[in-house]
Design an enzyme around this catalytic site. Structure first.
Site, PDB file in Angstrom:
ATOM      1  N   PHE A  35       0.861  -1.189   0.000  1.00  0.00           N
ATOM      2  CA  PHE A  35       0.000   0.000   0.000  1.00  0.00           C
ATOM      3  C   PHE A  35       0.897   1.239   0.000  1.00  0.00           C
ATOM      4  O   PHE A  35       1.458   1.605   1.038  1.00  0.00           O
ATOM      5  CB  PHE A  35      -0.929  -0.028   1.208  1.00  0.00           C
ATOM      6  CG  PHE A  35      -1.504  -1.408   1.461  1.00  0.00           C
ATOM      7  CD1 PHE A  35      -2.180  -2.083   0.450  1.00  0.00           C
ATOM      8  CD2 PHE A  35      -1.333  -2.049   2.678  1.00  0.00           C
ATOM      9  CE1 PHE A  35      -2.693  -3.359   0.657  1.00  0.00           C
ATOM     10  CE2 PHE A  35      -1.838  -3.319   2.896  1.00  0.00           C
ATOM     11  CZ  PHE A  35      -2.519  -3.979   1.886  1.00  0.00           C
ATOM     12  N   ASP A  57       2.368   4.379   0.541  1.00  0.00           N
ATOM     13  CA  ASP A  57       2.121   5.548   1.387  1.00  0.00           C
ATOM     14  C   ASP A  57       3.416   6.322   1.600  1.00  0.00           C
ATOM     15  O   ASP A  57       4.313   6.270   0.768  1.00  0.00           O
ATOM     16  CB  ASP A  57       1.509   5.100   2.716  1.00  0.00           C
ATOM     17  CG  ASP A  57       2.485   4.294   3.589  1.00  0.00           C
ATOM     18  OD1 ASP A  57       3.577   3.928   3.095  1.00  0.00           O
ATOM     19  OD2 ASP A  57       2.157   4.030   4.758  1.00  0.00           O
TER      20      ASP A  57
END
Length: 339
Positions: free
Chosen positions: A236, A238
């Protein structure tokens, strides 16, 4: 308009073109060896999710699934304007910062009787009501309250159009992780985490993927985690995990990029350097996963079922736990709703 490359293909494309972020093979090997040493540990299973999410409600109720939806819909941009001034939320004697302030605030609101996990409520709550839910212990307000309100009410309205709960909404995708991500991105505009890089449309879908992985974590804790295509998910992308990847020697930034980040330069969403940090993070975790699978096959004669989501579930808390040792590595700052 052409469809963007999927997240994994986007990561590979960016890594092949990247000018300011580089994947180092020795770092990939080192990270794979670290994960190999933990291969029998709970931190590399879906149950590691509950360890990373201690504030989530008990997984037995569908309220836990709505909690996950509320949290992941607002899961972006927690870094403070000034390092000394963090938004804080204290819950049951523990003071939280960063992403955990959001989790603590939502769970606190539930205890206070606010129906914050009910789409009928959060689809039409006011900015002021959300501000009260997300209130800080100090006078530093959580960033982007207006944007959080906009995406949460939008998401709530979508759930109401599809059965009135996250469970009923996501069930349209069957038990297929890829179809779940595609459904979320198609129906809920705030989850369309896309950019253009070197003339090509690409995607990262960070929040859509983490929402599916969190759904899997809750269902796994119920003993109902038989979701197919989990291996389709990437890490993910980020601002915290890239810092851990630089620390582990997996990623290397150019001198110019490192200096820009140390100077506190704000990178706009879609800036080529920002896209390269995220894209190379995605692709490097794919390479780490491949290397880990190879190590387990060669050394243990075993098939490895550790996917990129599980590696991310390990790296994110790792970055938080080692933040003092990583303090010399700057995170990149981008104010946006995607991460």
């Amino acid at each position: 308009m052409e469809k963007p490359l999927l997240p994994r293909e986007s990561g590979q494309f960016v890594a092949q073109q990247s000018r300011d972020v580089f994947i180092k093979d020795a770092g990939v090997q080192k990270a794979a060896e670290l994960l190999y040493s933990l291969r029998h540990s709970d931190v590399l299973t879906a149950s590691g999710w509950k360890m990373a999410n201690p504030l989530a409600p008990a997984p037995t109720s569908d309220q836990a699934l709505n909690w996950v939806f509320v949290v992941d819909t607002m899961n972006f941009s927690f870094w403070p304007e000034k390092e000394a001034g963090q938004c804080e939320v204290t819950y049951k004697g523990t003071t939280y910062t960063g992403f955990m302030t959001l989790c603590a605030a939502i769970t606190r609101a539930m205890e206070e009787g606010v129906p914050i996990t009910d789409p009928k409520y959060f689809s039409q709550m006011s900015v002021e009501e959300l501000g009260q839910v997300l209130r800080s212990d100090n006078d530093i307000v959580m960033p982007m309250i207006q944007e959080r309100h906009q995406v949460l009410t939008e998401g709530g309205r979508v759930l109401l159009e599809h059965g009135g709960s996250f469970r009923s909404f996501i069930s349209q995708a069957g038990n297929d992780a890829r179809k779940m991500v595609e459904l979320i991105v198609e129906k809920i505009p705030s989850y369309r985490d896309e950019a253009t890089y070197e003339g090509k449309r690409i995607s990262f879908y960070k929040r859509a993927q983490i929402l599916v992985a969190d759904f899997w974590g809750v269902m796994e804790a119920r003993g109902e985690g038989d979701i197919i295509n989990m291996d389709w998910l990437t890490m993910f992308a980020d601002y915290r995990v890239p810092q851990a990847l630089v620390y582990l020697g997996v990623l290397q930034y150019s001198d110019a990029l490192m200096q820009a980040l140390k100077n506190g330069e704000l990178l706009l969403s879609g800036d080529p350097r920002e896209v390269e940090i995220r894209g190379c993070s995605v692709w490097s975790v794919e390479l780490i996963k491949e290397r880990l699978h190879k190590l387990m096959k060669e050394r243990d004669g075993a098939v490895c079922n550790i996917n990129s989501a599980i590696i991310d579930f390990y790296l994110w808390p790792y970055a938080k736990q080692h933040h003092k040792e990583m303090a010399h590595i700057p995170i990149h700052h981008t104010r946006c709703i995607y991460y």
